[in-house]
Motif scaffolding. Structure first.
Motif, PDB file in Angstrom:
ATOM      1  N   ARG A 199       0.863  -1.119   0.039  1.00 46.44           N
ATOM      2  CA  ARG A 199       0.031  -0.018  -0.005  1.00 46.44           C
ATOM      3  C   ARG A 199       0.946   1.273  -0.097  1.00 46.44           C
ATOM      4  O   ARG A 199       0.525   2.322  -0.754  1.00 46.44           O
ATOM      5  CB  ARG A 199      -0.867  -0.205   1.212  1.00 46.44           C
ATOM      6  CG  ARG A 199      -2.082   1.181   1.107  1.00 46.44           C
ATOM      7  CD  ARG A 199      -2.779   1.172   2.536  1.00 46.44           C
ATOM      8  NE  ARG A 199      -3.581  -0.205   2.376  1.00 46.44           N
ATOM      9  CZ  ARG A 199      -3.245  -1.048   3.615  1.00 46.44           C
ATOM     10  NH1 ARG A 199      -2.582  -0.997   4.496  1.00 46.44           N
ATOM     11  NH2 ARG A 199      -4.076  -2.205   3.503  1.00 46.44           N
ATOM     12  N   ARG A 200       2.050   0.921   0.711  1.00 49.29           N
ATOM     13  CA  ARG A 200       2.794   2.227   0.899  1.00 49.29           C
ATOM     14  C   ARG A 200       3.522   2.514  -0.475  1.00 49.29           C
ATOM     15  O   ARG A 200       3.942   3.720  -0.901  1.00 49.29           O
ATOM     16  CB  ARG A 200       3.799   2.263   1.915  1.00 49.29           C
ATOM     17  CG  ARG A 200       4.675   3.539   2.182  1.00 49.29           C
ATOM     18  CD  ARG A 200       5.653   3.208   3.315  1.00 49.29           C
ATOM     19  NE  ARG A 200       6.433   4.440   3.466  1.00 49.29           N
ATOM     20  CZ  ARG A 200       7.408   4.345   4.052  1.00 49.29           C
ATOM     21  NH1 ARG A 200       8.070   3.303   4.967  1.00 49.29           N
ATOM     22  NH2 ARG A 200       8.345   5.601   4.487  1.00 49.29           N
TER      23      ARG A 200
ATOM     24  N   LEU B 165       2.495   1.608  -3.396  1.00 54.70           N
ATOM     25  CA  LEU B 165       1.391   2.225  -4.466  1.00 54.70           C
ATOM     26  C   LEU B 165       1.254   3.656  -4.315  1.00 54.70           C
ATOM     27  O   LEU B 165       1.017   4.226  -5.054  1.00 54.70           O
ATOM     28  CB  LEU B 165       0.113   1.435  -4.406  1.00 54.70           C
ATOM     29  CG  LEU B 165      -0.238   0.192  -4.957  1.00 54.70           C
ATOM     30  CD1 LEU B 165      -1.462  -0.500  -4.470  1.00 54.70           C
ATOM     31  CD2 LEU B 165       0.164   0.302  -6.320  1.00 54.70           C
ATOM     32  N   ILE B 166       1.175   3.966  -2.887  1.00 52.52           N
ATOM     33  CA  ILE B 166       0.846   5.537  -2.718  1.00 52.52           C
ATOM     34  C   ILE B 166       2.065   6.423  -3.221  1.00 52.52           C
ATOM     35  O   ILE B 166       1.927   7.594  -4.204  1.00 52.52           O
ATOM     36  CB  ILE B 166       0.889   5.880  -1.378  1.00 52.52           C
ATOM     37  CG1 ILE B 166      -0.619   5.159  -1.036  1.00 52.52           C
ATOM     38  CG2 ILE B 166       0.884   7.491  -0.990  1.00 52.52           C
ATOM     39  CD1 ILE B 166      -0.656   5.337   0.760  1.00 52.52           C
ATOM     40  N   CYS B 167       3.314   5.813  -3.274  1.00 51.26           N
ATOM     41  CA  CYS B 167       4.619   6.455  -3.789  1.00 51.26           C
ATOM     42  C   CYS B 167       4.572   6.508  -5.126  1.00 51.26           C
ATOM     43  O   CYS B 167       4.725   7.733  -5.929  1.00 51.26           O
ATOM     44  CB  CYS B 167       5.747   5.863  -3.145  1.00 51.26           C
ATOM     45  SG  CYS B 167       6.303   6.115  -1.437  1.00 51.26           S
TER      46      CYS B 167
ATOM     47  N   VAL C 168       1.899   6.046  -7.443  1.00 58.49           N
ATOM     48  CA  VAL C 168       0.691   6.850  -8.109  1.00 58.49           C
ATOM     49  C   VAL C 168       1.191   8.271  -7.657  1.00 58.49           C
ATOM     50  O   VAL C 168       0.973   9.294  -8.661  1.00 58.49           O
ATOM     51  CB  VAL C 168      -0.669   6.414  -7.383  1.00 58.49           C
ATOM     52  CG1 VAL C 168      -1.641   7.408  -7.545  1.00 58.49           C
ATOM     53  CG2 VAL C 168      -1.046   4.887  -7.854  1.00 58.49           C
ATOM     54  N   GLY C 169       1.757   8.446  -6.534  1.00 56.91           N
ATOM     55  CA  GLY C 169       1.701  10.155  -6.244  1.00 56.91           C
ATOM     56  C   GLY C 169       3.003  10.869  -7.106  1.00 56.91           C
ATOM     57  O   GLY C 169       2.738  11.688  -7.734  1.00 56.91           O
TER      58      GLY C 169
ATOM     59  N   PHE D 236       4.907  16.118  -0.506  1.00 60.86           N
ATOM     60  CA  PHE D 236       4.734  14.410  -0.758  1.00 60.86           C
ATOM     61  C   PHE D 236       5.989  14.040  -0.735  1.00 60.86           C
ATOM     62  O   PHE D 236       6.153  12.881  -0.117  1.00 60.86           O
ATOM     63  CB  PHE D 236       4.006  14.333  -2.135  1.00 60.86           C
ATOM     64  CG  PHE D 236       3.623  12.905  -2.396  1.00 60.86           C
ATOM     65  CD1 PHE D 236       2.845  12.154  -1.837  1.00 60.86           C
ATOM     66  CD2 PHE D 236       4.730  12.364  -3.505  1.00 60.86           C
ATOM     67  CE1 PHE D 236       2.285  10.813  -2.188  1.00 60.86           C
ATOM     68  CE2 PHE D 236       4.417  10.807  -3.648  1.00 60.86           C
ATOM     69  CZ  PHE D 236       3.213  10.319  -3.178  1.00 60.86           C
TER      70      PHE D 236
ATOM     71  N   ARG E 286       6.612  11.214   2.158  1.00 62.12           N
ATOM     72  CA  ARG E 286       6.231   9.924   2.018  1.00 62.12           C
ATOM     73  C   ARG E 286       7.123   8.923   0.986  1.00 62.12           C
ATOM     74  O   ARG E 286       6.940   7.526   0.963  1.00 62.12           O
ATOM     75  CB  ARG E 286       4.873   9.840   0.851  1.00 62.12           C
ATOM     76  CG  ARG E 286       3.746  10.693   1.479  1.00 62.12           C
ATOM     77  CD  ARG E 286       3.190   9.813   2.832  1.00 62.12           C
ATOM     78  NE  ARG E 286       2.709   8.748   2.248  1.00 62.12           N
ATOM     79  CZ  ARG E 286       2.019   7.775   3.210  1.00 62.12           C
ATOM     80  NH1 ARG E 286       1.643   8.421   4.094  1.00 62.12           N
ATOM     81  NH2 ARG E 286       1.643   6.798   2.838  1.00 62.12           N
TER      82      ARG E 286
END
Length: 390
Positions: free
Chosen positions: A187-188, A190-192, A194-195, A368, A372
């Motif tokens: 999940r972490r 994916l956030i990176c 996508v971001g 960000f 992140r």
């Protein structure tokens, strides 16, 4: 050659739209749709390319992309082939490069993908002569990690066999593991992923690449030729500063370059907005050109080349192809949003307002990256799960 052709075709419309507008009488809305539609056409191919890379292998997918690129160029006008080819090429040049590069040089080698895109951009700005080729990819070795994943151990590097086999043994649906029931580390990641892809495009790169001639005309340049001449400088600066990223990403790290890049985009976009606010004088033209060149330098030293590098290196092997596809979908959707709304947005909030908005997005990108995105410099691809589990 794959990435050179990608850059060439990406920038071709930048110069062409000035003459398309005059010769065909297209409206601003039609120009926006034309500029952004290639990103929409890519989406289905991007999602399918993740599957193709695991079935056909990394090299096989690159061969397919290059065949499509060459066929599209030879057709000279049958452009429907190019978006699909670009999608495959954009995805798996970065995946392949990350998997075959040693940790100590992965940033340097991955950054050269954006360097070759920049070469393509520059070639497109300098001339409208198209060329294509794909035979060189046939001589490339296959990704050793993909070979291990397929059980071809004798052909793969011994140092990654054990972890690659462990990654391959997870079972279950890759998409379910990515989107339905991701672990905390996935999940972490994916956030990176996508971001960083969102902020790369939302900071306004396509507004510059596709519409820089219009920006220069807005500043007060009197002819199309002068505006097109200025775009050559944009291409030169982009190519030079991607080289800076390639030289320093492994010694300084990804985070410092990304943070420096985002901060530079904030400053240059704000300066561009200010220059356009007083358009019409020779000083405003010079300030506009300088701001665009500064933006391209800042973007090319971090956000440009390192978004794809970061994406390809942080995804676990079992999820890398589809995870990279997902990141690229976000990238292309955001690119389409920027390229298909720039002229309309400029009409609504003025062109300076557009660039002040992009400066705000880049400021959010700084936050960000700082909050992140952990540093990946010098780590093996097999250590990323542990890094993101912290």
């Amino acid at each position: 050659m794959t990435t050179i052709l990608m850059g060439y075709n990406q920038a071709l419309l930048s110069s062409a739209q000035l003459f398309i507008r005059e010769d065909l009488g297209l409206s601003d809305a039609q120009i926006e749709v034309l500029a952004g539609s290639i990103n929409v056409f890519m989406l289905a191919s991007i999602l399918a390319a993740g599957w193709a890379a695991d079935v056909l292998a990394r090299r096989g997918t690159l061969v397919l992309a290059n065949v499509s690129l060459m066929a599209g160029e030879l057709a000279n006008g049958a452009r429907r082939q190019l978006p699909r080819a670009h999608a495959r090429a954009m995805l798996f040049t970065s995946v392949y490069n990350a998997e075959i590069s040693p940790p100590s040089m992965r940033g340097f080698l991955s950054s050269f993908l954006d360097m070759f895109i920049s070469v393509g951009l520059l070639l497109s700005y300098v001339s409208n002569y198209a060329f294509a080729g794909f035979c060189g990819v046939l001589a490339m070795p296959e990704s050793p990690r993909w070979l291990v994943m397929c059980g071809r151990h004798a052909e793969a590097r011994a140092e990654i066999k054990q972890q690659a086999n462990a990654d391959d043994g997870g079972g279950g649906s890759v998409w379910k593991e990515l989107l339905v029931r991701p672990s905390a580390s996935v999940r972490r990641i994916l956030i990176c992923v996508v971001g960083v892809h969102f902020f790369q495009q939302a900071s306004g790169i396509d507004a510059i690449v596709l519409y820089s001639p219009l920006v220069f005309r807005q500043a007060g340049m009197l002819s199309n030729m002068a505006a097109l001449g200025a775009t050559v400088g944009v291409g030169v600066v982009k190519m030079c500063f991607v080289l800076v990223a390639a030289l320093f990403s492994d010694s300084l790290g990804r985070r410092p370059l990304l943070l420096t890049s985002a901060a530079g985009v904030v400053a240059s976009m704000a300066a561009l907005g200010a220059a356009l606010s007083s358009a019409g004088s020779a000083a405003s033209v010079a300030a506009t050109v300088a701001s665009v060149l500064a933006f391209m330098a800042a973007f090319s030293v971090g956000l440009g080349p390192l978004a794809g590098t970061y994406n390809a290196e942080v995804m676990p092997l079992r999820l890398r192809a589809q995870g990279t596809s997902l990141g690229m979908v976000v990238n292309r959707l955001t690119s389409a949003l920027v390229s298909m709304t720039f002229i309309s947005l400029a009409d609504a909030i003025t062109m300076p307002g557009c660039f002040f908005l992009y400066a705000g997005v880049a400021a959010a990108a700084c936050v960000f990256v700082y909050a992140r995105m952990p540093e990946t410099r010098g780590r093996s691809l097999e250590d990323m799960d542990e890094l993101f589990a912290k």
